[in-house]
Design a protein around this motif. Structure first.
Motif, PDB file in Angstrom:
ATOM      1  N   GLY A 216       0.833  -1.186   0.000  1.00  0.00           N
ATOM      2  CA  GLY A 216       0.000   0.000   0.000  1.00  0.00           C
ATOM      3  C   GLY A 216       0.866   1.234   0.000  1.00  0.00           C
ATOM      4  N   ILE A 217       0.227   2.389   0.104  1.00  0.00           N
ATOM      5  CA  ILE A 217       0.917   3.677   0.071  1.00  0.00           C
ATOM      6  C   ILE A 217       0.408   4.522   1.228  1.00  0.00           C
ATOM      7  N   LEU A 218       1.316   5.023   2.038  1.00  0.00           N
ATOM      8  CA  LEU A 218       0.987   5.936   3.116  1.00  0.00           C
ATOM      9  C   LEU A 218       1.350   7.344   2.675  1.00  0.00           C
ATOM     10  N   GLY A 219       0.347   8.120   2.253  1.00  0.00           N
ATOM     11  CA  GLY A 219       0.581   9.476   1.789  1.00  0.00           C
ATOM     12  C   GLY A 219       0.536  10.456   2.943  1.00  0.00           C
ATOM     13  N   VAL A 220       1.683  11.047   3.262  1.00  0.00           N
ATOM     14  CA  VAL A 220       1.791  11.932   4.423  1.00  0.00           C
ATOM     15  C   VAL A 220       2.413  13.272   4.037  1.00  0.00           C
ATOM     16  N   GLY A 221       2.107  13.749   2.819  1.00  0.00           N
ATOM     17  CA  GLY A 221       2.569  15.063   2.408  1.00  0.00           C
ATOM     18  C   GLY A 221       1.840  16.172   3.142  1.00  0.00           C
ATOM     19  N   THR A 222       1.973  17.402   2.664  1.00  0.00           N
ATOM     20  CA  THR A 222       1.509  18.566   3.412  1.00  0.00           C
ATOM     21  C   THR A 222      -0.003  18.743   3.430  1.00  0.00           C
ATOM     22  N   ALA A 223      -0.728  18.132   2.490  1.00  0.00           N
ATOM     23  CA  ALA A 223      -2.189  18.299   2.432  1.00  0.00           C
ATOM     24  C   ALA A 223      -2.885  17.388   3.432  1.00  0.00           C
ATOM     25  N   LEU A 224      -4.063  17.812   3.894  1.00  0.00           N
ATOM     26  CA  LEU A 224      -4.803  17.043   4.892  1.00  0.00           C
ATOM     27  C   LEU A 224      -5.666  15.956   4.257  1.00  0.00           C
ATOM     28  N   THR A 225      -6.091  16.161   3.014  1.00  0.00           N
ATOM     29  CA  THR A 225      -6.854  15.158   2.270  1.00  0.00           C
ATOM     30  C   THR A 225      -6.327  15.115   0.847  1.00  0.00           C
ATOM     31  N   ASP A 226      -6.821  14.155   0.059  1.00  0.00           N
ATOM     32  CA  ASP A 226      -6.202  13.926  -1.239  1.00  0.00           C
ATOM     33  C   ASP A 226      -6.783  14.758  -2.377  1.00  0.00           C
ATOM     34  N   CYS A 227      -7.834  15.532  -2.125  1.00  0.00           N
ATOM     35  CA  CYS A 227      -8.425  16.282  -3.224  1.00  0.00           C
ATOM     36  C   CYS A 227      -8.883  17.673  -2.820  1.00  0.00           C
ATOM     37  N   GLY A 228      -9.362  17.844  -1.600  1.00  0.00           N
ATOM     38  CA  GLY A 228      -9.717  19.155  -1.101  1.00  0.00           C
ATOM     39  C   GLY A 228     -10.873  19.795  -1.839  1.00  0.00           C
ATOM     40  N   ALA A 229     -10.749  21.094  -2.101  1.00  0.00           N
ATOM     41  CA  ALA A 229     -11.852  21.868  -2.679  1.00  0.00           C
ATOM     42  C   ALA A 229     -12.209  21.412  -4.078  1.00  0.00           C
ATOM     43  N   THR A 230     -11.270  20.843  -4.811  1.00  0.00           N
ATOM     44  CA  THR A 230     -11.576  20.403  -6.172  1.00  0.00           C
ATOM     45  C   THR A 230     -12.701  19.385  -6.174  1.00  0.00           C
ATOM     46  N   CYS A 231     -12.678  18.471  -5.212  1.00  0.00           N
ATOM     47  CA  CYS A 231     -13.709  17.432  -5.153  1.00  0.00           C
ATOM     48  C   CYS A 231     -14.914  17.834  -4.315  1.00  0.00           C
ATOM     49  N   SER A 232     -14.779  18.842  -3.466  1.00  0.00           N
ATOM     50  CA  SER A 232     -15.912  19.253  -2.641  1.00  0.00           C
ATOM     51  C   SER A 232     -16.749  20.335  -3.303  1.00  0.00           C
ATOM     52  N   THR A 233     -16.277  20.879  -4.422  1.00  0.00           N
ATOM     53  CA  THR A 233     -17.000  21.905  -5.165  1.00  0.00           C
ATOM     54  C   THR A 233     -17.643  21.275  -6.394  1.00  0.00           C
ATOM     55  N   ALA A 234     -18.953  21.392  -6.498  1.00  0.00           N
ATOM     56  CA  ALA A 234     -19.685  20.679  -7.550  1.00  0.00           C
ATOM     57  C   ALA A 234     -19.179  21.019  -8.951  1.00  0.00           C
ATOM     58  N   LYS A 235     -18.862  22.280  -9.201  1.00  0.00           N
ATOM     59  CA  LYS A 235     -18.463  22.691 -10.549  1.00  0.00           C
ATOM     60  C   LYS A 235     -17.200  21.988 -10.996  1.00  0.00           C
ATOM     61  N   THR A 236     -16.195  21.902 -10.131  1.00  0.00           N
ATOM     62  CA  THR A 236     -14.938  21.245 -10.501  1.00  0.00           C
ATOM     63  C   THR A 236     -15.024  19.732 -10.356  1.00  0.00           C
ATOM     64  N   ALA A 237     -15.817  19.271  -9.383  1.00  0.00           N
ATOM     65  CA  ALA A 237     -15.923  17.826  -9.168  1.00  0.00           C
ATOM     66  C   ALA A 237     -16.531  17.117 -10.366  1.00  0.00           C
ATOM     67  N   ALA A 238     -17.440  17.770 -11.068  1.00  0.00           N
ATOM     68  CA  ALA A 238     -18.101  17.136 -12.209  1.00  0.00           C
ATOM     69  C   ALA A 238     -17.105  16.714 -13.275  1.00  0.00           C
ATOM     70  N   THR A 239     -15.977  17.417 -13.362  1.00  0.00           N
ATOM     71  CA  THR A 239     -14.970  17.111 -14.375  1.00  0.00           C
ATOM     72  C   THR A 239     -13.730  16.457 -13.797  1.00  0.00           C
ATOM     73  N   PHE A 240     -13.344  16.861 -12.591  1.00  0.00           N
ATOM     74  CA  PHE A 240     -12.039  16.472 -12.072  1.00  0.00           C
ATOM     75  C   PHE A 240     -12.065  15.546 -10.860  1.00  0.00           C
ATOM     76  N   SER A 241     -13.212  15.310 -10.265  1.00  0.00           N
ATOM     77  CA  SER A 241     -13.231  14.480  -9.065  1.00  0.00           C
ATOM     78  C   SER A 241     -12.679  13.094  -9.344  1.00  0.00           C
ATOM     79  N   ASN A 242     -11.875  12.595  -8.417  1.00  0.00           N
ATOM     80  CA  ASN A 242     -11.380  11.232  -8.524  1.00  0.00           C
ATOM     81  C   ASN A 242     -12.273  10.253  -7.763  1.00  0.00           C
ATOM     82  N   TYR A 243     -13.402  10.755  -7.244  1.00  0.00           N
ATOM     83  CA  TYR A 243     -14.376   9.930  -6.534  1.00  0.00           C
ATOM     84  C   TYR A 243     -15.578   9.634  -7.437  1.00  0.00           C
ATOM     85  N   PHE A 244     -16.077   8.405  -7.279  1.00  0.00           N
ATOM     86  CA  PHE A 244     -17.191   7.936  -8.109  1.00  0.00           C
ATOM     87  C   PHE A 244     -18.252   7.302  -7.224  1.00  0.00           C
TER      88      PHE A 244
END
Length: 438
Positions: A209-237
């Motif tokens: 597996g991979i333990l991601g411990v870089g500077t961000a608190l989550t792996d996508c942030g506002a890109t995935c929590s904002t509907a306008k950007t999530a529709a195109t760029f979200s990595n969640y399905f």
């Protein structure tokens, strides 16, 4: 994260604006201690072939502290699960939400400061624990799946909740993690996830597996929590009925989370400490991962320089060969990766790496958002010569090519002999900006 495997195929996880991971998988021979038909000399097989004469910078000499305190865990570089070089591995204990007994310790999890969140290959978990990890849902009751996209493939798996334990530290809640290869939230979509083959096994990753411990608190942030950007760029399905998967908006609390940022204490950052290495490499290397910065007697901020970064830990105004580059300090990369047309590329099984006839030094100037500036000298040895030492799995002077000239990846070779600091992004709570230091 860029990782070399045992074929000569160049692969890559591409960093977009939302960038979950920066990962390109490079492979070469010599993995697992087997024969290397491209060795410099048969007499060197299993020994230490000399690194060619030339210019190599002085190696850093810091030593790691002992991994004995509650806020520490050992880091090990060796042959690992698949005989892949320069894979820094840690052990992670995963527990079912609310349980202290339904738990499993997973070894050989790659420590990756270039990504964010815990991802475990489903086959590494025992079935009882896997079934007890609660599916994460968003926008109703449909479970979430996540697609991590590669240049020539992708990794698909369900998002589930788990309590994560490392050393004496435990997350204060069950956090979202990705279970790679887990299709319980839906079958891999026929389109829209990624092209090429699935990368869902231990052998694909070179780790459990991979333990991601870089500077961000989550792996996508506002890109995935904002509907306008999530529709195109979200990595969640979400895949109602297990099919017809579509990208979906996911609030930050449901996104795959950096475990260290969710500890009760020692949660503002971490320090990666690796020992110095000889230029010919070594069979193994043992370091220490220290949780927290300035929270305990063993984690004071003692960096010579610190650089504030963007939210993903990138130094976007750095320079190399007179050009502006995005530089990043990434323990999940098993070499230095950058573009330099003056360095000869290896051929055949070593395609993608640099093979200079004599060892070389290059300098990259790191520039933080706080205007801190420092020139870093790195050494580049002939990769074929390094790989002829088939018992060695730790190298401080391995380098290869990266697509384009706008990035400079300071991978695991940079960490040997250094204490490298990562301060987490606390700006959403009115706290400190993210930073790196050494």
């Amino acid at each position: 994260m860029r990782t070399m495997h045992t074929s000569a195929q160049l692969k890559g996880w591409m960093q977009a604006v939302l960038a979950v991971l920066l990962s390109a998988t490079l492979a070469a021979c010599g993995g697992g201690g087997g024969d290397n038909s491209s060795s410099n000399s048969g007499s060197n097989a299993g020994g230490n072939a000399p690194v060619s004469s030339g210019s190599l910078p002085a190696s850093p000499t810091q030593q790691p502290v002992a991994a004995t305190a509650a806020n520490t865990v050992p880091i090990t570089v060796n042959s690992g699960t698949s005989g892949v070089v320069n894979i820094p591995a840690v052990s992670v204990r995963i527990c079912a939400p609310g349980s202290t007994t339904n738990c499993q310790t997973i070894n050989n999890i790659q420590l990756d400061t270039g990504s964010f969140g815990l991802r475990v290959v489903g086959s590494a978990l025992n079935p009882t624990l896997l079934q007890a990890l609660t599916p994460v849902t968003a926008n109703g009751s449909t479970p979430l799946a996540e697609c991590a996209t590669f240049a020539d493939g992708f990794s698909w798996g369900a998002v589930r909740s788990a309590t994560v334990v490392m050393g004496g530290e435990t997350t204060t809640r069950a956090i979202p993690v990705q279970i790679i290869g887990d299709t319980s939230a839906g079958a891999t979509p026929a389109s829209g996830c990624g092209s090429g083959p699935a990368e869902n096994t231990v052998s694909d990753l070179g780790a459990n597996g991979i333990l991601g411990v870089g500077t961000a608190l989550t792996d996508c942030g506002a890109t995935c929590s904002t509907a306008k950007t999530a529709a195109t760029f979200s990595n969640y399905f979400q895949c109602p009925g297990g099919t017809s998967c579509t990208r979906t908006t996911v609030q930050v609390a449901q996104q795959v989370a950096n475990p260290v940022a969710n500890f009760a204490t020692d949660n503002n950052g971490l320090i990666v400490q690796m020992p110095p290495l000889p230029n010919t490499g070594a069979p193994s290397a043992n370091g220490t991962l220290v949780f927290g910065i300035g929270t305990q007697s063993n984690n004071a901020l003692a960096a010579s320089q610190t650089f504030t970064t963007d939210g993903f830990g990138d130094l976007n105004n750095s320079t190399f060969n007179g050009a502006t580059v995005q530089a990043f300090l990434d323990s999940g990369s098993n070499g230095y990766f950058f573009a330099d047309s003056t360095l000869p590329a290896c051929s055949s099984d070593f395609n993608g790496f640099y093979c200079p006839s004599t060892s070389q030094t290059r300098s990259v100037t790191l520039v933080g958002l706080n205007k801190t500036t420092a020139a870093v000298n790195i050494g580049i040895a002939n990769a074929q010569t390094l790989f002829s030492n088939v018992n060695n799995f730790a190298f401080n002077d391995l380098a290869g090519q990266i697509g384009g000239s706008s990035s400079f990846d300071l991978g695991l070779p940079f960490f040997y002999g250094r204490h490298v600091y990562y301060g987490f992004d606390q700006t959403t709570a009115g706290g400190a900006n993210p930073f790196v230091g050494f």
